[in-house]
Write a protein that holds these residues in place. Structure first.
Motif, PDB file in Angstrom:
ATOM      1  N   HIS A  86       0.806  -1.218   0.000  1.00 15.48           N
ATOM      2  CA  HIS A  86       0.000   0.000   0.000  1.00 15.48           C
ATOM      3  C   HIS A  86       0.844   1.275   0.000  1.00 15.48           C
ATOM      4  N   VAL A  87       1.830   1.324   0.869  1.00 16.82           N
ATOM      5  CA  VAL A  87       2.578   2.572   1.008  1.00 16.82           C
ATOM      6  C   VAL A  87       3.347   2.909  -0.275  1.00 16.82           C
ATOM      7  N   GLU A  88       4.035   1.945  -0.837  1.00 18.78           N
ATOM      8  CA  GLU A  88       4.831   2.202  -2.041  1.00 18.78           C
ATOM      9  C   GLU A  88       3.954   2.647  -3.206  1.00 18.78           C
ATOM     10  N   LEU A  89       2.834   1.961  -3.404  1.00 20.71           N
ATOM     11  CA  LEU A  89       1.968   2.284  -4.533  1.00 20.71           C
ATOM     12  C   LEU A  89       1.238   3.608  -4.319  1.00 20.71           C
ATOM     13  N   THR A  90       0.819   3.875  -3.098  1.00 19.90           N
ATOM     14  CA  THR A  90       0.149   5.145  -2.809  1.00 19.90           C
ATOM     15  C   THR A  90       1.090   6.317  -3.071  1.00 19.90           C
ATOM     16  N   LEU A  91       2.312   6.208  -2.593  1.00 22.56           N
ATOM     17  CA  LEU A  91       3.288   7.280  -2.812  1.00 22.56           C
ATOM     18  C   LEU A  91       3.569   7.467  -4.303  1.00 22.56           C
ATOM     19  N   ALA A  92       3.652   6.364  -5.045  1.00 18.62           N
ATOM     20  CA  ALA A  92       3.902   6.456  -6.490  1.00 18.62           C
ATOM     21  C   ALA A  92       2.727   7.121  -7.202  1.00 18.62           C
ATOM     22  N   CYS A  93       1.511   6.786  -6.794  1.00 17.56           N
ATOM     23  CA  CYS A  93       0.327   7.397  -7.408  1.00 17.56           C
ATOM     24  C   CYS A  93       0.308   8.901  -7.172  1.00 17.56           C
ATOM     25  N   MET A  94       0.566   9.300  -5.946  1.00 16.64           N
ATOM     26  CA  MET A  94       0.515  10.733  -5.630  1.00 16.64           C
ATOM     27  C   MET A  94       1.655  11.485  -6.306  1.00 16.64           C
ATOM     28  N   GLU A  95       2.800  10.838  -6.444  1.00 17.82           N
ATOM     29  CA  GLU A  95       3.915  11.448  -7.177  1.00 17.82           C
ATOM     30  C   GLU A  95       3.527  11.695  -8.626  1.00 17.82           C
ATOM     31  N   ALA A  96       2.662  10.823  -9.158  1.00 17.45           N
ATOM     32  CA  ALA A  96       2.179  10.974 -10.536  1.00 17.45           C
ATOM     33  C   ALA A  96       0.983  11.914 -10.629  1.00 17.45           C
ATOM     34  N   GLY A  97       0.586  12.497  -9.496  1.00 17.63           N
ATOM     35  CA  GLY A  97      -0.514  13.451  -9.488  1.00 17.63           C
ATOM     36  C   GLY A  97      -1.893  12.850  -9.407  1.00 17.63           C
ATOM     37  N   LYS A  98      -1.968  11.571  -9.050  1.00 18.30           N
ATOM     38  CA  LYS A  98      -3.267  10.902  -8.961  1.00 18.30           C
ATOM     39  C   LYS A  98      -3.836  10.996  -7.542  1.00 18.30           C
ATOM     40  N   HIS A  99      -5.150  11.159  -7.456  1.00 16.30           N
ATOM     41  CA  HIS A  99      -5.842  11.014  -6.181  1.00 16.30           C
ATOM     42  C   HIS A  99      -5.863   9.526  -5.829  1.00 16.30           C
ATOM     43  N   VAL A 100      -6.012   9.210  -4.529  1.00 17.53           N
ATOM     44  CA  VAL A 100      -5.898   7.817  -4.101  1.00 17.53           C
ATOM     45  C   VAL A 100      -6.976   7.449  -3.079  1.00 17.53           C
ATOM     46  N   LEU A 101      -7.618   6.318  -3.320  1.00 19.73           N
ATOM     47  CA  LEU A 101      -8.401   5.608  -2.316  1.00 19.73           C
ATOM     48  C   LEU A 101      -7.657   4.305  -2.066  1.00 19.73           C
ATOM     49  N   CYS A 102      -7.077   4.172  -0.875  1.00 21.76           N
ATOM     50  CA  CYS A 102      -6.264   2.993  -0.560  1.00 21.76           C
ATOM     51  C   CYS A 102      -7.019   2.080   0.372  1.00 21.76           C
ATOM     52  N   GLU A 103      -7.178   0.835  -0.033  1.00 19.61           N
ATOM     53  CA  GLU A 103      -7.892  -0.142   0.780  1.00 19.61           C
ATOM     54  C   GLU A 103      -7.278  -0.212   2.179  1.00 19.61           C
ATOM     55  N   LYS A 104      -8.128  -0.475   3.157  1.00 24.48           N
ATOM     56  CA  LYS A 104      -7.674  -0.569   4.548  1.00 24.48           C
ATOM     57  C   LYS A 104      -6.833  -1.840   4.743  1.00 24.48           C
ATOM     58  N   PRO A 105      -5.908  -1.864   5.715  1.00 16.12           N
ATOM     59  CA  PRO A 105      -5.395  -0.698   6.411  1.00 16.12           C
ATOM     60  C   PRO A 105      -4.551   0.126   5.451  1.00 16.12           C
ATOM     61  N   MET A 106      -4.595   1.445   5.604  1.00 14.30           N
ATOM     62  CA  MET A 106      -3.905   2.295   4.626  1.00 14.30           C
ATOM     63  C   MET A 106      -2.419   1.973   4.577  1.00 14.30           C
ATOM     64  N   GLY A 107      -1.828   1.746   5.736  1.00 22.34           N
ATOM     65  CA  GLY A 107      -0.442   1.304   5.815  1.00 22.34           C
ATOM     66  C   GLY A 107      -0.335   0.197   6.836  1.00 22.34           C
ATOM     67  N   VAL A 108       0.810  -0.449   6.884  1.00 23.63           N
ATOM     68  CA  VAL A 108       1.015  -1.539   7.833  1.00 23.63           C
ATOM     69  C   VAL A 108       1.294  -1.005   9.236  1.00 23.63           C
ATOM     70  N   ASN A 109       1.879   0.195   9.318  1.00 27.88           N
ATOM     71  CA  ASN A 109       2.177   0.797  10.618  1.00 27.88           C
ATOM     72  C   ASN A 109       2.056   2.315  10.501  1.00 27.88           C
ATOM     73  N   ARG A 110       2.157   2.995  11.644  1.00 28.31           N
ATOM     74  CA  ARG A 110       1.942   4.439  11.657  1.00 28.31           C
ATOM     75  C   ARG A 110       3.008   5.180  10.850  1.00 28.31           C
TER      76      ARG A 110
END
Length: 334
Positions: A86-110
């Protein structure tokens, strides 16, 4: 202004990363609404993405994860991969300017969730955790009734989410390298219920049983508040009908199982008067979080007021604390 106008007159155009079961459930619900459109599916396995596309009414393009990120036709990406990615793909999406809905849990840890939230704020793109139960009409109504003091002060909550999982050490649910285990997969739901109604507890007690792979097979938790206790459970070794009960000083609410996807609940006052409430939902219930994404993006907001960045940070902090109590550490965290 052009972007604002486009969102006002067109459907929200979705890309999906991951072509598994949860992605299919999400897409089936998207087929029920005219406000959203699936335009691209990305997978590590192109054949899997192609097979996914054949079984839905949309006619999306297919490709790799990178193809989705680079597509000018994708407004928002739904990340439906195993937790660890989740974290790697979410960061890559936002770097590309995409909005993100990330399935729960959003990350593995805080630490991971903090990175994701910071990136959303830096890039100015919308980010929300896909905690679909928060947008369920029955859960929304229940929360409102409690805020209106219809059962008085909450004294006790009992909630669980347990099902019998296939005992396959190579399966996603039992794989420590994929952040498997019952706690992050389904234990998150009872914890969410406690949190959304009572906030963060003063203290937590927790214990667990483990599979041979090292992930938790079942976990039990007690959340202690100033004037309330919550008994919460998750598991992959037995099946319950996933009940939930909220007991207050002036009444009790029993949520119709399975509570996290419920359409009804019953309220019993302290004098024995019963009231039943029904809130039929569209499909499985994922359209409501899709609509929240659309409303936020149209409004130029980078987070939801209903399930905010801070809510996701609080929830993962609680999961971290429970994992610390049961001594569950994933290999990639060491």
């Amino acid at each position: 202004m052009d972007t604002y106008i486009r969102f006002m007159i067109q459907k929200l155009r979705w890309g999906i990363l991951g072509a598994g079961k949860i992605a299919m459930t999400f897409t089936r619900d998207m087929e029920l609404t005219e406000k959203h459109e699936l335009v691209m599916v990305g997978s590590r396995n192109k054949d899997k993405a192609n097979e996914f596309a054949k079984n839905i009414t949309f006619e999306p393009s297919t490709g790799s994860y990178e193809d989705v990120l680079q597509s000018p036709d994708v407004d928002i990406v739904y990340i439906a991969t195993p937790h660890h990615a989740h974290v790697e793909l979410t960061l890559a999406c936002m770097e590309a300017g995409k909005h993100v809905l990330c399935e729960k849990p959003m990350g593995v840890n805080r630490k991971e969730v903090t990175k994701m939230v910071e990136a959303s704020r830096q890039k100015g793109v919308f980010l929300m955790e896909g905690l679909w139960s928060r947008f369920n009409p029955a859960i929304q109504a229940l929360i409102q009734d409690i805020e209106l003091n219809k059962i008085g002060t909450i004294k006790y909550i009992n909630a669980d989410f347990c099902f019998t999982a296939k005992q396959d050490p190579n399966a996603r649910l039992l794989n420590p390298n994929l952040a498997g285990g019952s706690l992050l997969d389904v234990g998150l739901y009872p914890i969410f219920l406690s949190y959304i109604l009572l906030g963060k507890p003063n203290s937590i007690l927790a214990d667990a049983h483990f599979f041979l792979t090292g992930v938790d097979s079942q976990a039990a938790m007690i959340f202690n508040y100033d004037d309330a206790l919550c008994i919460l459970k998750s598991g992959f070794t037995s099946t319950s009908n996933a009940p939930a009960m909220i007991c207050g000083s002036q009444g009790t609410i029993a949520i119709q199982p399975r509570w996290h996807e419920t359409e009804a609940f019953e309220m019993v006052s302290s004098d024995g008067e019963k009231s039943s409430y029904k809130y039929p939902k569209m499909g499985k219930g994922y359209t409501y979080e899709m609509d929240e994404c659309l409303a936020c993006i149209r409004g130029g907001r980078i987070e939801s007021n209903i399930w905010s960045h801070q809510n996701s940070l609080d929830l993962i902090a609680l999961l971290d604390e429970v994992r610390q109590k049961i001594k569950l550490v994933y290999p990639f965290e060491r």
